[in-house]
Write a protein that holds these residues in place. Sequence first.
Motif, PDB file in Angstrom:
ATOM      1  N   ILE A 128       0.834  -1.205   0.000  1.00  0.00           N
ATOM      2  CA  ILE A 128       0.000   0.000   0.000  1.00  0.00           C
ATOM      3  C   ILE A 128       0.865   1.251   0.000  1.00  0.00           C
ATOM      4  CG2 ILE A 128      -1.618   1.353   1.397  1.00  0.00           C
ATOM      5  CD1 ILE A 128      -2.819  -1.357   2.310  1.00  0.00           C
ATOM      6  N   ALA A 129       1.891   1.275   0.858  1.00  0.00           N
ATOM      7  CA  ALA A 129       2.739   2.463   0.982  1.00  0.00           C
ATOM      8  C   ALA A 129       3.479   2.777  -0.310  1.00  0.00           C
ATOM      9  CB  ALA A 129       3.743   2.259   2.116  1.00  0.00           C
ATOM     10  N   LEU A 130       3.811   1.750  -1.080  1.00  0.00           N
ATOM     11  CA  LEU A 130       4.547   1.963  -2.325  1.00  0.00           C
ATOM     12  C   LEU A 130       3.639   2.317  -3.493  1.00  0.00           C
ATOM     13  CD1 LEU A 130       7.179  -0.939  -2.123  1.00  0.00           C
ATOM     14  CD2 LEU A 130       7.514   1.480  -1.590  1.00  0.00           C
ATOM     15  N   ASN A 131       2.305   2.234  -3.281  1.00  0.00           N
ATOM     16  CA  ASN A 131       1.373   2.491  -4.381  1.00  0.00           C
ATOM     17  C   ASN A 131       0.316   3.553  -4.094  1.00  0.00           C
ATOM     18  OD1 ASN A 131       1.905   0.220  -6.553  1.00  0.00           O
ATOM     19  ND2 ASN A 131       2.037  -0.804  -4.567  1.00  0.00           N
ATOM     20  N   ASP A 132       0.060   3.837  -2.840  1.00  0.00           N
ATOM     21  CA  ASP A 132      -0.971   4.802  -2.459  1.00  0.00           C
ATOM     22  C   ASP A 132      -0.449   6.227  -2.640  1.00  0.00           C
ATOM     23  OD1 ASP A 132      -2.694   6.555  -0.979  1.00  0.00           O
ATOM     24  OD2 ASP A 132      -3.418   4.827   0.150  1.00  0.00           O
ATOM     25  N   PRO A 133      -1.160   7.064  -3.421  1.00  0.00           N
ATOM     26  CA  PRO A 133      -0.712   8.452  -3.643  1.00  0.00           C
ATOM     27  C   PRO A 133      -0.494   9.231  -2.353  1.00  0.00           C
ATOM     28  CG  PRO A 133      -2.485   7.891  -5.157  1.00  0.00           C
ATOM     29  CD  PRO A 133      -2.372   6.745  -4.194  1.00  0.00           C
ATOM     30  N   TYR A 134      -1.301   8.946  -1.321  1.00  0.00           N
ATOM     31  CA  TYR A 134      -1.148   9.655  -0.044  1.00  0.00           C
ATOM     32  C   TYR A 134       0.259   9.459   0.504  1.00  0.00           C
ATOM     33  CZ  TYR A 134      -1.789  10.836   4.906  1.00  0.00           C
ATOM     34  OH  TYR A 134      -1.651  11.378   6.168  1.00  0.00           O
ATOM     35  N   PHE A 135       0.765   8.224   0.495  1.00  0.00           N
ATOM     36  CA  PHE A 135       2.102   7.914   1.017  1.00  0.00           C
ATOM     37  C   PHE A 135       3.185   8.401   0.066  1.00  0.00           C
ATOM     38  CE2 PHE A 135      -0.645   4.942   3.216  1.00  0.00           C
ATOM     39  CZ  PHE A 135      -0.141   4.948   4.511  1.00  0.00           C
ATOM     40  N   ILE A 136       2.947   8.239  -1.232  1.00  0.00           N
ATOM     41  CA  ILE A 136       3.959   8.632  -2.219  1.00  0.00           C
ATOM     42  C   ILE A 136       4.183  10.142  -2.196  1.00  0.00           C
ATOM     43  CG2 ILE A 136       4.474   8.727  -4.687  1.00  0.00           C
ATOM     44  CD1 ILE A 136       2.903   6.068  -4.956  1.00  0.00           C
ATOM     45  N   GLU A 137       3.083  10.922  -2.158  1.00  0.00           N
ATOM     46  CA  GLU A 137       3.199  12.381  -2.149  1.00  0.00           C
ATOM     47  C   GLU A 137       3.936  12.889  -0.914  1.00  0.00           C
ATOM     48  OE1 GLU A 137      -0.798  13.750  -2.480  1.00  0.00           O
ATOM     49  OE2 GLU A 137      -1.064  12.960  -4.530  1.00  0.00           O
ATOM     50  N   ARG A 138       3.723  12.212   0.209  1.00  0.00           N
ATOM     51  CA  ARG A 138       4.356  12.625   1.466  1.00  0.00           C
ATOM     52  C   ARG A 138       5.683  11.917   1.711  1.00  0.00           C
ATOM     53  NH1 ARG A 138      -0.822  13.104   1.449  1.00  0.00           N
ATOM     54  NH2 ARG A 138      -1.917  14.748   2.621  1.00  0.00           N
ATOM     55  N   LYS A 139       6.070  11.070   0.744  1.00  0.00           N
ATOM     56  CA  LYS A 139       7.326  10.313   0.819  1.00  0.00           C
ATOM     57  C   LYS A 139       7.404   9.476   2.087  1.00  0.00           C
ATOM     58  CE  LYS A 139       9.719  13.571  -2.177  1.00  0.00           C
ATOM     59  NZ  LYS A 139      10.833  14.516  -2.360  1.00  0.00           N
ATOM     60  N   LEU A 140       6.273   8.863   2.439  1.00  0.00           N
ATOM     61  CA  LEU A 140       6.215   7.989   3.610  1.00  0.00           C
ATOM     62  C   LEU A 140       6.510   6.554   3.179  1.00  0.00           C
ATOM     63  CD1 LEU A 140       3.063   9.448   5.410  1.00  0.00           C
ATOM     64  CD2 LEU A 140       5.467   9.759   6.026  1.00  0.00           C
ATOM     65  N   TYR A 141       7.736   6.342   2.739  1.00  0.00           N
ATOM     66  CA  TYR A 141       8.146   5.013   2.303  1.00  0.00           C
ATOM     67  C   TYR A 141       8.542   4.167   3.502  1.00  0.00           C
ATOM     68  CZ  TYR A 141       8.629   7.546  -2.135  1.00  0.00           C
ATOM     69  OH  TYR A 141       8.405   8.313  -3.230  1.00  0.00           O
ATOM     70  N   PRO A 142       8.463   2.836   3.382  1.00  0.00           N
ATOM     71  CA  PRO A 142       8.972   1.989   4.464  1.00  0.00           C
ATOM     72  C   PRO A 142      10.453   2.273   4.707  1.00  0.00           C
ATOM     73  CG  PRO A 142       7.699   0.695   2.885  1.00  0.00           C
ATOM     74  CD  PRO A 142       7.906   2.036   2.268  1.00  0.00           C
ATOM     75  N   ASN A 143      10.845   2.394   5.963  1.00  0.00           N
ATOM     76  CA  ASN A 143      12.246   2.680   6.260  1.00  0.00           C
ATOM     77  C   ASN A 143      12.968   1.427   6.750  1.00  0.00           C
ATOM     78  OD1 ASN A 143      11.618   2.415   9.048  1.00  0.00           O
ATOM     79  ND2 ASN A 143      11.079   4.588   9.181  1.00  0.00           N
ATOM     80  N   VAL A 144      14.223   1.574   7.116  1.00  0.00           N
ATOM     81  CA  VAL A 144      15.039   0.418   7.496  1.00  0.00           C
ATOM     82  C   VAL A 144      14.485  -0.277   8.739  1.00  0.00           C
ATOM     83  CG1 VAL A 144      16.666   1.731   8.946  1.00  0.00           C
ATOM     84  CG2 VAL A 144      17.432  -0.356   7.771  1.00  0.00           C
TER      85      VAL A 144
END
Length: 425
Positions: free
Chosen positions: A346-362
């Motif tokens: 979801i995080a890699l495909n949802d515009p909400y996460f992508i726009e805010r650069k909320l990618y999974p971290n280490v």
Amino acid sequence: MNDDKVSVEVGNAKNLELNLLTPSLGNQVIDVSKLGNSGYFTFDPGFTSTASCESKITYIDGDNGILLHRGFPIEQLAKEASFLEVCYILLNGEAPGKEEFSKFERDIKHHTMVHEQIHRLFNGFRRDSHPMAVLCGVTGALAAFYHQGLDVENPEHRRLTAYRLLSKMPTVAAMCYKYSIGHPFVQPKNKLSYAGNFLHMMFATPAEEYVVNPILEKAMDKIMILHADHEQNASTSTVRTAGSSGANPFACIAAGIASLWGPAHGGANEACLKMLEEIKTVEHIPEYIARAKDKNDSFRLMGFGHRVYKNYDPRATVMRETCHEVLNELGIHDDLLEVAMELERIALNDPYFIERKLYPNVDFYSGIILKAMNIPASMFTVIFAISRTIGWISHWIEMHEEGMKIARPRQLYTGYVQRDFKSKL
């Protein structure tokens, strides 16, 4: 470094000239160290706009997702080097040759055992103590074993201290785990790799032989590489602050461990797993995604985004690949891991996460890997501490090499003005 000057006007200090410093990488820095001579100083909560030191060890460009150790990109180190090679690079500034590395590896393995009295020290802790509390206490106690004749201004003493810390930290960490589950301590096996030895001390028992899985060994080695150093973070700054007084290095590292323990720092992957446990199943994900998007809801998705990286965390790219390798190797089907993988999708495909650069971290990926390896969440930050020890000790050594000034931050005082005291008794 003093390439230019900048003129500022502060109150009565007219045309005050401050040095403008140019780093080898990154933004220019205004040297405000002589501002105090004019009767002023800066206010910078959290020191987010203040360089507390000069360093040649690690560089981060958060906007572009770049992490360099002594100039080497983290992606290359994780792919081409072992953790001990990275340790050598952080300590010495250059990659080792074959003979240099062989000697370095032998020197590290020579110090893996701990004094027998340290074994008895564990009996003073409650069985249900958090492993980080035990690790902090035992590491601090090592200062009592390595203090006589220790001269922190002697380069050879500093080198020996670095080797002792690097070699003993996995041993002590594994002892913390064994003590918490009531198992006997397992002695180190120096024929194993650094990561393999740690896994052996964690999971071997006197009852049967334990063979280290090479996929899991490789994964643990990568976790250690990716957590080895991260510039002037809270724990590293703590080690430098403690070390600035000339304190015993083992006590300085214990201070770093205490700082690392917090959920906003090293405890993030443990907090991430607790979040997955709260979500429980894939069916509940839409509810929690909606809550994460609601600014009036206190719920936050742990393991997404990063304070420093405004782009993708470069460590997460490597960790994601390792994560899937481990899950494929173990063939695990677990509700929490399924939740984690769906959240990642979801995080890699949802515009909400992508726009805010909320990618999974280490932290997101390392938590999943460690859980899949049957390592309890309470040990996650302990493993982080093993990895970060090389960063802490490298900065401690650099601080002594460059000449240090005792840390003494100022404050903005907003309390009472002077007043007279009269007893009310």
